[in-house]
Write an enzyme that holds these catalytic residues in place. Structure first.
Site, PDB file in Angstrom:
ATOM      1  N   TYR A 110       0.859  -1.197   0.000  1.00 30.28           N
ATOM      2  CA  TYR A 110       0.000   0.000   0.000  1.00 30.28           C
ATOM      3  C   TYR A 110       0.883   1.230   0.000  1.00 30.28           C
ATOM      4  O   TYR A 110       1.851   1.311   0.767  1.00 30.28           O
ATOM      5  CB  TYR A 110      -0.902   0.032   1.245  1.00 30.28           C
ATOM      6  CG  TYR A 110      -1.670   1.335   1.340  1.00 30.28           C
ATOM      7  CD1 TYR A 110      -2.945   1.435   0.810  1.00 30.28           C
ATOM      8  CD2 TYR A 110      -1.085   2.472   1.900  1.00 30.28           C
ATOM      9  CE1 TYR A 110      -3.632   2.635   0.845  1.00 30.28           C
ATOM     10  CE2 TYR A 110      -1.764   3.678   1.935  1.00 30.28           C
ATOM     11  CZ  TYR A 110      -3.034   3.749   1.407  1.00 30.28           C
ATOM     12  OH  TYR A 110      -3.713   4.944   1.425  1.00 30.28           O
ATOM     13  N   GLU A 198      -3.312   7.592  -4.476  1.00 33.62           N
ATOM     14  CA  GLU A 198      -3.163   6.306  -3.782  1.00 33.62           C
ATOM     15  C   GLU A 198      -2.928   5.174  -4.775  1.00 33.62           C
ATOM     16  O   GLU A 198      -3.566   5.114  -5.816  1.00 33.62           O
ATOM     17  CB  GLU A 198      -4.437   6.027  -2.990  1.00 33.62           C
ATOM     18  CG  GLU A 198      -4.377   4.772  -2.143  1.00 33.62           C
ATOM     19  CD  GLU A 198      -5.721   4.477  -1.481  1.00 33.62           C
ATOM     20  OE1 GLU A 198      -5.846   4.723  -0.274  1.00 33.62           O
ATOM     21  OE2 GLU A 198      -6.645   4.008  -2.170  1.00 33.62           O
TER      22      GLU A 198
END
Ligand code: GDP
Ligand code: MN
Length: 387
Positions: A110, A198
């Site tokens: 992530y 993101e």
């Protein structure tokens, strides 16, 4: 403004961030053949293009090995309703499906850049436990989340990127490409005036190469004038009523309740919604008519509020600061006549010339309820919808 995955990936590619080979977006199952050809040899992945995460668990991400499987998946996905943990129960209709060459995943990471309001700077957030919901991870295992505060002008420094790489366990052979990736991600964030960029997951492929498999970009609406190409993009996020409101310069956000609220000033609008809730009701919207609150603006606001069939009463809460209450009252009366109001109307005015304003409303002969205070108005509105 939120960008869809494929839009984010197009931007990533421009910034030199590795993304999967793509066959582009399809809007009809018949287009799948050409898309697969463009994406190269299989397996492929079909991905519902909606503004919500968690598509994987909701049937919005489908790995396919053959052309026949791909066609079947395309047929199932185009037009489907998808409800994920991010769509608040309501389903989003899938109009576009991204067709990418599937990547062999060895590891999922992530990584994002977001605005850290407390530190007043951008922050790069990363975790070796990718693929997982970052919000869940932040609660259950906060120590697994890595952070690097970034300079708002220079972005990430190479030493910061290397520090993240070591903590994430990026293989030494990929150190250089990770630093380039992190630098490009930081540049994307800064140059797009984003509030969030993101990549979840960033993957290491079976061959040990880094690749952005998913992308989310949120651009600050107030900076859209600096990004002409983005500003022209159709607004897929707003409802039809919200779009109509934007056109006439009214800040409107649709909500689930049945009390339509017309307020001047965003702060007063929020206070009004809270007060309605406190009185046991549910606001149908947030609406800020803006500083002017002229008769035209009030009429426009009425029309917007009444487009929502859920609205069973309208509550007007206007503070006469720059505008005088008698002028506002006149505007409200004119507007009510124009829109042929059929639901109860509760009006609370306060400020300059309030007595004259209330008097105008009282003597108008129109069916409306005057309220003395915000609390009084909220209670009267709640009573009106319960009737
Ligand atoms: P999200 O659930 O909406 O965030 O959608 P993602 O694009 O992140 O996909 C969810 C999950 O599907 C990923 O975490 C992967 O595990 C899997 N996935 C997506 N694309 C691929 C791919 O190209 N190859 C493989 N093997 N898995 C994929
Ligand atoms: Mn994802």
């Amino acid at each position: 403004m939120k960008l869809l995955e494929y839009e984010a990936k197009e931007i990533f590619a421009k910034y030199g961030i590795p993304v999967p080979r793509t066959g582009g977006v399809i809007t009809k199952p018949a287009q799948i053949k050409a898309a697969l050809k463009k994406a190269g040899k299989g397996p492929w992945v079909l991905k519902a293009q909606v503004l919500a995460g968690g598509r994987g668990k909701a049937g919005g991400v489908k790995l396919v090995n053959t052309r026949a499987e791909a066609l079947a998946a395309a047929k199932a996905m185009v037009g489907m309703k998808i409800a994920t943990h991010q769509t608040q129960g309501a389903g989003l209709t899938v109009r576009e499906v991204l067709v990418d060459q599937a990547a062999p995943i060895a590891r999922e990471i992530y990584i994002s850049v977001a605005l850290d309001r407390k530190s007043e700077c951008p922050v790069m957030i990363a975790s070796a436990e990718g693929g997982m919901q970052i919000e869940e991870l932040a609660l259950s295992k906060p120590e697994a989340i890595l952070k690097e505060k970034l300079c708002a002008l220079r972005g990430i420094e190479p030493f910061q990127a290397r520090r993240l790489a070591f903590k994430l366990g990026i293989p030494p052979s990929e150190l250089g490409s990770f630093v380039r990736f992190a630098t490009a991600l930081s540049r994307t964030f800064l140059e797009l005036d984003a509030s969030l960029v993101e990549v979840n997951p960033l993957i290491l492929t079976a061959e040990g190469k880094l690749m952005a498999l998913d992308g989310k970009i949120v651009v600050d609406d107030n900076a859209l004038f600096r990004h002409a190409a983005l500003a022209e993009r159709p607004d897929v996020e707003s409802s039809a009523i919200e779009l109509a409101a934007k056109k006439v310069g009214i800040n409107y956000i649709g909500l689930d309740g049945d009390i339509g609220c017309m307020v001047n000033g965003a702060g007063l609008a929020m206070a009004t919604m809270d007060t309605v809730a406190l009185a046991g009701g549910m606001p149908a919207n947030f609406l800020d008519v803006g500083g002017g609150a002229t008769a035209d603006q009030v009429t426009a606001a009425f029309k917007i509020i009444l487009k929502d069939p859920k609205v069973k009463a309208v509550l007007i809460n206007i503070f006469g600061g720059i505008m005088k209450c008698d002028v506002i009252a006149q505007g409200v009366l004119e507007a009510v006549k124009k829109v042929k109001l059929e639901v109860p109307l509760i009006v609370r005015l306060e400020g300059t010339n309030v007595e004259v304003g209330r008097d105008l409303l009282r003597r108008s002969g129109l069916k409306l309820t005057s309220a003395e205070s915000l609390w009084d108005a909220a209670q009267k509105a709640v009573a009106a919808v319960k009737r």
